[in-house]
Design an enzyme around this catalytic site. Structure first.
Site, PDB file in Angstrom:
ATOM      1  N   ARG A 113      39.684  42.046  26.526  1.00  0.00           N
ATOM      2  CA  ARG A 113      38.002  42.342  26.505  1.00  0.00           C
ATOM      3  C   ARG A 113      37.378  42.787  25.237  1.00  0.00           C
ATOM      4  O   ARG A 113      36.247  42.714  24.807  1.00  0.00           O
ATOM      5  CB  ARG A 113      37.865  43.499  27.718  1.00  0.00           C
ATOM      6  CG  ARG A 113      38.346  42.950  29.056  1.00  0.00           C
ATOM      7  CD  ARG A 113      37.338  43.562  30.175  1.00  0.00           C
ATOM      8  NE  ARG A 113      37.623  43.001  31.455  1.00  0.00           N
ATOM      9  CZ  ARG A 113      37.533  43.583  32.658  1.00  0.00           C
ATOM     10  NH1 ARG A 113      36.887  44.810  32.604  1.00  0.00           N
ATOM     11  NH2 ARG A 113      37.663  43.057  33.728  1.00  0.00           N
ATOM     12  N   ARG A 116      48.353  40.878  37.356  1.00  0.00           N
ATOM     13  CA  ARG A 116      47.636  41.243  38.723  1.00  0.00           C
ATOM     14  C   ARG A 116      47.167  40.000  39.395  1.00  0.00           C
ATOM     15  O   ARG A 116      46.781  38.709  39.033  1.00  0.00           O
ATOM     16  CB  ARG A 116      46.330  41.977  38.392  1.00  0.00           C
ATOM     17  CG  ARG A 116      46.671  43.182  37.415  1.00  0.00           C
ATOM     18  CD  ARG A 116      45.401  44.044  37.359  1.00  0.00           C
ATOM     19  NE  ARG A 116      46.107  45.282  36.434  1.00  0.00           N
ATOM     20  CZ  ARG A 116      45.179  46.197  35.991  1.00  0.00           C
ATOM     21  NH1 ARG A 116      43.821  46.147  36.299  1.00  0.00           N
ATOM     22  NH2 ARG A 116      45.522  47.285  35.272  1.00  0.00           N
TER      23      ARG A 116
END
Length: 425
Positions: free
Chosen positions: A389, A260
RNA sequence: GGAGGGGUGGCUGAGUGGACGAAAGCACUGGUCUUGAAAACCAGCGAGGUUAACGCCUCCCAGGGUUCGAAUCCCUGCCCCUCCGCCA
């Protein structure tokens, strides 16, 4: 894309529903385009009909050995007129199509009103927020040199990461655990897919044409892009296909890197592994019958939760408000894990029902019987989960005063029995 | 990368300028026959737009062009196959 028929019937209703997102639908432009389209189409079809009739007569006359000259003269400048009208029609049609492709999905009635993530509605919490008898550090401090940003910056630049040794193994173990649970226990088919996709695939899932700035284009080839999520290649498994009703629901799980640009997030979340240009994710995708997509959304949320529960990480579920909803989504439930180092919950999964929004762009359809006409499927996906994460969550929630990190039981087999990770500064 | 061949309905496959949205077969659906099934026979059977309906328009990989008229001829692109080269 929304149903063009719905648009024709009741554009005001669509405009009203989209205001929940804070999206301002340009009704006037729509009406101008739609009226022009209708007029031009009628005119074009009338001319085509005239042409077809005369052409047919010419054919018959020629076969019967008659003189065709008078008929050819009668056609006159029909072809020229048709040419002009057709060009104009295509132009308007393209404009109308571009307009419709830019309109986001209509939020479900249950989506809370609001503009930012602060307006998201918390649905429930699981597990107690981790207590420490010392001040917990964030994952960057705990992981020390195993999280090697000096190298990643040299190799690539900011917002990339190099993981070393046991940390890299833990990262890999997480991927394996998630894939194993979703395939063995939840009945998903595991896929390996391309990480470079074409424009049509990104159009189908909704990243293009509106969000080209968010994805990486492969420079040598303007029709190739790095995937921002496995959602793109996996959902496109059914683009331009018609599946039979017995095959539904299709359940696919796929681990991929995600690339991204993060073009809108300069300066935000610059610490550690929170927001990178490249990260790994295990993605769940379901292709369902339109009557069953809401059940499927619950199912995906539950299946993503299983991973967090297995890892004994405290989390909460939130329903995204209209303003925070993704472009293609009708409803999104995020799972947010507790991060002691940041003293807040952070998203590790985003589960969405797109209804027929992606399916229409993708022309992904099913047939309920051999004679039935094809209908659009519904598409859904959810992270199950974002690897980086979750890695942060483990480091921060399982850190001890000594600096070592305990491995949650479910992961121990994937770590060859190792129960604690020791990091050097 | 080089040389050649090809993209037609769910599938196989015919069609090289005029009644072709498209032969034939398979598959599928309904019917006849049968105690039932199979076989045989009869009928139906692509998608989209528009219309109250009849109908009309579009679609033979995609986009342009030639023509009164294109599945068919020409150009460009994409994809597939075969052979050669290179390669983990």
């Amino acid at each position: 894309m929304l149903d063009p028929r719905l648009f024709r019937q009741d554009p005001e209703a669509i405009a009203g529903a989209l205001s929940i997102r804070g999206y301002d639908l340009d009704l006037e432009s729509y009406r101008d385009l739609e009226n022009a389209r209708r007029e031009l189409q009628t005119e074009m079809e009338t001319l085509q009909h005239e042409r077809n009739v005369v052409s047919r007569e010419i054919g018959v006359a020629k076969r019967d050995g008659l003189d065709i000259e008078p008929l050819v003269v009668a056609v006159g400048d029909l072809g020229l007129r048709l040419d002009v009208v057709r060009k104009e029609f295509h132009k308007v049609q393209d404009e109308l199509q571009d307009f419709l492709l830019d309109v986001p999905n209509i939020p479900d009635d249950s989506v809370p009103a609001g503009e930012t993530d602060e307006d998201n509605r918390e649905l429930y919490r699981w597990g107690d927020v981790t207590e420490f008898d010392f001040k917990p550090r964030d994952h960057v401090d705990v992981a020390g040199s195993s999280l090697d940003f000096e190298s990643s910056v040299r190799i690539s630049g900011s917002r990339f990461s190099v993981l070393r040794g046991p940390l890299a193994r833990l990262h890999r173990g997480l991927i394996q655990l998630m894939l194993d649970v979703h395939t063995d226990e939840h009945g998903y088919e595991e896929l390996y897919v391309p990480y470079i996709v074409n424009r049509a695939s990104l159009m189908a899932t909704g990243q293009l044409p509106k969000f080209e700035d968010d994805v990486f284009m492969v420079r040598s080839d303007t029709d190739s892009f790095l995937i921002p999520t496995a959602e793109v290649p996996v959902t496109n498994m059914v683009r331009d296909t018609i599946v039979s009703i017995e095959e539904l629901p299709l359940r696919y799980v796929c681990h991929t890197p995600c690339f991204r640009r993060e073009s809108g997030s300069h300066g935000k979340d610059t610490r550690g592994l929170i927001r990178l240009h490249q990260f790994e994710k295990v993605e769940l995708v379901q292709i369902t019958h339109p009557d069953h997509s809401w059940e499927a959304l619950d199912e995906i949320v539950n299946q993503a939760e299983v991973i967090l529960k297995r890892l004994e990480l405290p989390f909460r579920a939130v329903s995204l408000c209209g303003g925070d909803l993704g472009f293609a989504s009708a409803k999104t439930i995020d799972l947010e894990v507790w991060l002691p180092g940041f003293n807040r919950y952070r998203e590790v999964s985003s589960c969405s029902n797109f209804l027929d929004f992606q399916a229409r762009r993708a022309q992904a359809r099913f047939r309920s019987g051999p004679q039935a006409r094809p209908e659009l499927v519904h598409t859904l996906n959810g992270s199950g989960l974002a690897i980086g994460r979750v890695l942060i969550a483990i480091i921060e929630n399982y850190q001890e005063a000594s600096g070592r990190v305990r491995i949650p039981e479910a992961l121990v087999p994937y770590m060859h029995g190792v129960q604690f990770l020791e990091f050097e500064d």
